[in-house]
Design an enzyme around this catalytic site. Structure first.
Site, PDB file in Angstrom:
ATOM      1  N   GLU A  48       0.875  -1.187   0.000  1.00  0.00           N
ATOM      2  CA  GLU A  48       0.000   0.000   0.000  1.00  0.00           C
ATOM      3  C   GLU A  48       0.900   1.221   0.000  1.00  0.00           C
ATOM      4  OE1 GLU A  48      -2.805   0.286   3.289  1.00  0.00           O
ATOM      5  OE2 GLU A  48      -2.890   2.469   3.067  1.00  0.00           O
ATOM      6  N   ARG A  52       0.619  10.241   0.721  1.00  0.00           N
ATOM      7  CA  ARG A  52       1.057  11.253   1.684  1.00  0.00           C
ATOM      8  C   ARG A  52       2.293  11.967   1.204  1.00  0.00           C
ATOM      9  NH1 ARG A  52       0.609   7.553   7.203  1.00  0.00           N
ATOM     10  NH2 ARG A  52      -1.363   6.632   6.606  1.00  0.00           N
ATOM     11  N   LYS A 136     -11.326  -1.286   6.296  1.00  0.00           N
ATOM     12  CA  LYS A 136     -10.119  -1.106   7.098  1.00  0.00           C
ATOM     13  C   LYS A 136     -10.603  -0.684   8.486  1.00  0.00           C
ATOM     14  CE  LYS A 136      -6.463   2.457   7.080  1.00  0.00           C
ATOM     15  NZ  LYS A 136      -5.156   2.666   6.439  1.00  0.00           N
TER      16      LYS A 136
HETATM   17  C1  3PG Z   1      -2.228   3.580   7.898  1.00  0.00           C
HETATM   18  O1  3PG Z   1      -2.432   4.513   7.124  1.00  0.00           O
HETATM   19  O2  3PG Z   1      -2.743   2.471   7.732  1.00  0.00           O
HETATM   20  C2  3PG Z   1      -1.415   3.829   9.104  1.00  0.00           C
HETATM   21  O3  3PG Z   1      -0.866   5.093   9.121  1.00  0.00           O
HETATM   22  C3  3PG Z   1      -0.396   2.793   9.407  1.00  0.00           C
HETATM   23  O4  3PG Z   1      -0.200   2.935  10.749  1.00  0.00           O
HETATM   24  P1  3PG Z   1       1.151   2.549  11.477  1.00  0.00           P
HETATM   25  O5  3PG Z   1       2.177   3.553  11.037  1.00  0.00           O
HETATM   26  O6  3PG Z   1       0.854   2.644  12.941  1.00  0.00           O
HETATM   27  O7  3PG Z   1       1.520   1.152  11.056  1.00  0.00           O
END
Ligand code: 3PG
Length: 216
Positions: A48, A52, A136
């Protein structure tokens, strides 16, 4: 009875390629192919790329064009415009941290399906109303973690989740043990520092270790 407006076979195929999805914020698109190869080397066939960074769409495009063995999703998609940009770049799945009516409408019956993010029963009811039974769960740790997922399984046993946000090498297995979790996602698999250092073998190692840990 709800009418599905999500291509469940495509989503389930994506989510079962490997039990863990690396969530990546990529600073430079030149890192996209070596990073994806490092993950493949470690046994992970999905990625994924979050929208950003300004390099994200190009990174998605490069992976989609050059590495057919890697399935690529666009993450942090916040509106229909970004959804369309992700499709145009070649993303096979679109993932959002939350829901808006516009985004849910854009994703309905879309050949590039949407995995919408929810963190409450009410948001889940809105998603279900629009035909989404794969979601999700974000931010997983902060929004109630395993206890919340177990609680949601009571009224919403038809829904399957990909929890992300606070998932780690240590807790991934406990999430995956839940009957309503199909996969988990997280940034621990591809730390920005290792990407910056182009430590591709380090990333392969984390991927392999994480898979071993989840499959034991
Ligand atoms: C996402 O967008 O799924 C999260 O920012 C991932 O979160 P994490 O950095 O705590 O793994």
């Amino acid at each position: 009875m709800w009418t599905d407006r999500q291509d469940l076979s495509l989503i389930d195929d994506f989510c079962t390629q490997s039990p863990i999805i690396p969530v990546v914020a990529i600073a430079s698109s030149t890192d996209a192919i070596p990073l994806a190869n490092a993950l493949l080397e470690g046994g992970i066939k999905v990625i994924e790329i979050t929208l950003r960074t300004s390099a994200a769409l190009e990174a998605i495009q490069l992976i989609a064009e050059q590495l057919p063995e890697m399935q690529v999703a666009a993450g942090t998609v916040l509106n229909p415009l970004q959804y369309q940009q992700a499709i145009d770049a070649g993303a096979q799945l679109v993932i959002s941290p939350g829901i808006t009516e516009n985004l849910l409408d854009k994703g309905q019956n879309n050949p590039v399906p949407l995995l919408p993010g929810i963190s409450s029963a009410s948001e889940l009811m809105m998603a279900l109303d629009k035909g989404y039974s794969r979601c999700k769960f974000f931010p997983a740790e902060a929004a109630g973690s395993i206890a919340m997922l177990k609680a949601l399984n009571g009224p919403f046993s038809q829904v399957k989740f990909c929890p992300t946000g606070g998932i780690t090498l240590e807790n991934a297995k406990s999430f995956l043990a839940l009957s309503n979790v199909i996969c988990v996602g997280g940034s621990w698999l591809s730390p920005s520092k290792l990407i910056e250092q182009q430590d591709w073998s380090g990333i392969s190692r984390i991927a392999r270790q994480s898979l071993d840990n989840c499959q034991q």
